[in-house]
Design a protein around this motif. Structure first.
Motif, PDB file in Angstrom:
ATOM      1  N   GLY A  60      30.835  84.328-103.933  1.00  0.00           N
ATOM      2  CA  GLY A  60      30.758  83.766-102.585  1.00  0.00           C
ATOM      3  C   GLY A  60      29.935  82.493-102.554  1.00  0.00           C
ATOM      4  N   TRP A  61      28.837  82.478-103.273  1.00  0.00           N
ATOM      5  CA  TRP A  61      27.979  81.294-103.342  1.00  0.00           C
ATOM      6  C   TRP A  61      28.734  80.141-104.011  1.00  0.00           C
ATOM      7  CZ3 TRP A  61      25.814  78.268-107.198  1.00  0.00           C
ATOM      8  CH2 TRP A  61      24.763  77.446-106.812  1.00  0.00           C
ATOM      9  N   LEU A  62      29.478  80.461-105.056  1.00  0.00           N
ATOM     10  CA  LEU A  62      30.225  79.440-105.791  1.00  0.00           C
ATOM     11  C   LEU A  62      31.437  78.919-105.019  1.00  0.00           C
ATOM     12  CD1 LEU A  62      30.197  80.933-109.381  1.00  0.00           C
ATOM     13  CD2 LEU A  62      29.036  78.850-108.617  1.00  0.00           C
ATOM     14  N   GLU A  63      31.963  79.708-104.087  1.00  0.00           N
ATOM     15  CA  GLU A  63      33.182  79.334-103.377  1.00  0.00           C
ATOM     16  C   GLU A  63      33.049  77.995-102.666  1.00  0.00           C
ATOM     17  OE1 GLU A  63      36.937  79.117-102.181  1.00  0.00           O
ATOM     18  OE2 GLU A  63      36.137  80.547-103.618  1.00  0.00           O
ATOM     19  N   ASP A  64      31.912  77.740-102.020  1.00  0.00           N
ATOM     20  CA  ASP A  64      31.713  76.459-101.338  1.00  0.00           C
ATOM     21  C   ASP A  64      31.787  75.301-102.329  1.00  0.00           C
ATOM     22  OD1 ASP A  64      31.419  77.681 -98.879  1.00  0.00           O
ATOM     23  OD2 ASP A  64      29.238  77.794 -99.039  1.00  0.00           O
ATOM     24  N   TYR A  65      31.188  75.464-103.486  1.00  0.00           N
ATOM     25  CA  TYR A  65      31.206  74.412-104.501  1.00  0.00           C
ATOM     26  C   TYR A  65      32.588  74.279-105.122  1.00  0.00           C
ATOM     27  CZ  TYR A  65      26.254  74.481-103.812  1.00  0.00           C
ATOM     28  OH  TYR A  65      25.013  74.420-103.234  1.00  0.00           O
TER      29      TYR A  65
ATOM     30  N   PRO B 157      26.736  92.226-106.815  1.00  0.00           N
ATOM     31  CA  PRO B 157      26.086  90.958-107.177  1.00  0.00           C
ATOM     32  C   PRO B 157      27.071  89.903-107.683  1.00  0.00           C
ATOM     33  CG  PRO B 157      25.211  92.757-108.524  1.00  0.00           C
ATOM     34  CD  PRO B 157      26.225  93.334-107.604  1.00  0.00           C
ATOM     35  N   PHE B 158      28.135  90.349-108.327  1.00  0.00           N
ATOM     36  CA  PHE B 158      29.144  89.406-108.798  1.00  0.00           C
ATOM     37  C   PHE B 158      29.914  88.813-107.617  1.00  0.00           C
ATOM     38  CE2 PHE B 158      28.364  92.174-112.434  1.00  0.00           C
ATOM     39  CZ  PHE B 158      28.097  91.227-113.413  1.00  0.00           C
ATOM     40  N   ARG B 159      30.164  89.637-106.610  1.00  0.00           N
ATOM     41  CA  ARG B 159      30.807  89.133-105.389  1.00  0.00           C
ATOM     42  C   ARG B 159      29.902  88.119-104.694  1.00  0.00           C
ATOM     43  NH1 ARG B 159      32.476  94.962-103.815  1.00  0.00           N
ATOM     44  NH2 ARG B 159      34.434  95.155-104.944  1.00  0.00           N
TER      45      ARG B 159
ATOM     46  N   SER C   3      17.812  94.061-110.828  1.00  0.00           N
ATOM     47  CA  SER C   3      18.442  92.948-110.116  1.00  0.00           C
ATOM     48  C   SER C   3      19.778  93.356-109.495  1.00  0.00           C
ATOM     49  CB  SER C   3      18.619  91.749-111.044  1.00  0.00           C
ATOM     50  OG  SER C   3      19.449  92.083-112.125  1.00  0.00           O
ATOM     51  N   GLY C   4      20.176  94.618-109.667  1.00  0.00           N
ATOM     52  CA  GLY C   4      21.354  95.153-109.003  1.00  0.00           C
ATOM     53  C   GLY C   4      22.664  94.996-109.750  1.00  0.00           C
ATOM     54  N   PHE C   5      22.638  94.485-110.968  1.00  0.00           N
ATOM     55  CA  PHE C   5      23.874  94.268-111.706  1.00  0.00           C
ATOM     56  C   PHE C   5      24.432  95.530-112.342  1.00  0.00           C
ATOM     57  CE2 PHE C   5      22.642  89.879-111.357  1.00  0.00           C
ATOM     58  CZ  PHE C   5      23.856  89.257-111.185  1.00  0.00           C
TER      59      PHE C   5
ATOM     60  N   ALA D 231      19.923  86.707-108.997  1.00  0.00           N
ATOM     61  CA  ALA D 231      21.117  86.904-109.818  1.00  0.00           C
ATOM     62  C   ALA D 231      21.214  85.893-110.947  1.00  0.00           C
ATOM     63  CB  ALA D 231      22.355  86.837-108.932  1.00  0.00           C
ATOM     64  N   PHE D 232      20.910  84.641-110.650  1.00  0.00           N
ATOM     65  CA  PHE D 232      21.041  83.617-111.678  1.00  0.00           C
ATOM     66  C   PHE D 232      19.983  83.765-112.757  1.00  0.00           C
ATOM     67  CE2 PHE D 232      23.245  81.768-108.037  1.00  0.00           C
ATOM     68  CZ  PHE D 232      24.468  81.524-108.625  1.00  0.00           C
ATOM     69  N   GLU D 233      18.787  84.171-112.389  1.00  0.00           N
ATOM     70  CA  GLU D 233      17.758  84.431-113.402  1.00  0.00           C
ATOM     71  C   GLU D 233      18.162  85.608-114.279  1.00  0.00           C
ATOM     72  OE1 GLU D 233      13.406  83.377-111.846  1.00  0.00           O
ATOM     73  OE2 GLU D 233      14.508  84.707-110.493  1.00  0.00           O
ATOM     74  N   ALA D 234      18.744  86.626-113.656  1.00  0.00           N
ATOM     75  CA  ALA D 234      19.150  87.809-114.413  1.00  0.00           C
ATOM     76  C   ALA D 234      20.215  87.466-115.442  1.00  0.00           C
ATOM     77  CB  ALA D 234      19.655  88.895-113.468  1.00  0.00           C
ATOM     78  N   LEU D 235      21.145  86.590-115.073  1.00  0.00           N
ATOM     79  CA  LEU D 235      22.242  86.255-115.981  1.00  0.00           C
ATOM     80  C   LEU D 235      21.949  85.045-116.860  1.00  0.00           C
ATOM     81  CD1 LEU D 235      25.294  86.883-113.660  1.00  0.00           C
ATOM     82  CD2 LEU D 235      24.337  88.387-115.411  1.00  0.00           C
TER      83      LEU D 235
END
Length: 114
Positions: free
Chosen positions: A78-83, A72-74, A52-54, A5-9
């Motif tokens: 979710g990944w960012l929520e911890d940070y 993919p945005f969710r 990439s599913g976007f 996802a991060f490479e795609a964006l």
């Protein structure tokens, strides 16, 4: 091609296409016009975003309509929520540490003694 996802964006052109698609389902020519990118570039970037599913693509007659997919945005959120939680806690502790101690604190008692 397996792209995360991060490479795609990471590519600014793909982010511009994503921003264009936020308005809803669109065909390639509309994306070309709104994003200001040549059709060959839009098609290439749409392929990467699709792989990439976007984005999803829906054929309608001879047209192909593209739209954003929420999953993919969710996942990114979710990944960012911890940070986000980590930094909010740190910033809250920092704010508490730099706040004045109140009327009975050091700053108030220093002014009163003068």
């Amino acid at each position: 091609m397996n792209i995360d996802a991060f490479e795609a964006l990471a590519d600014p052109t793909r982010r511009r296409i994503v921003a264009t698609l936020r308005g809803g389902e669109q065909q390639v020519n509309d994306i070309v016009r709104q994003a200001g990118i040549h059709q060959s570039g839009v098609s290439r970037h749409l392929r990467i975003l699709h792989e990439s599913g976007f984005v999803s693509v829906r054929p309608e007659g001879q047209r192909r309509l593209y739209t954003l997919r929420p999953e993919p945005f969710r996942a990114i959120d979710g990944w960012l929520e911890d940070y986000r939680r980590l930094w909010e806690e740190r910033l809250d502790r920092f704010a508490n540490a730099i706040e004045p101690q109140g009327k009975g604190g050091k700053a108030a008692s220093k002014e009163e003694s003068e």
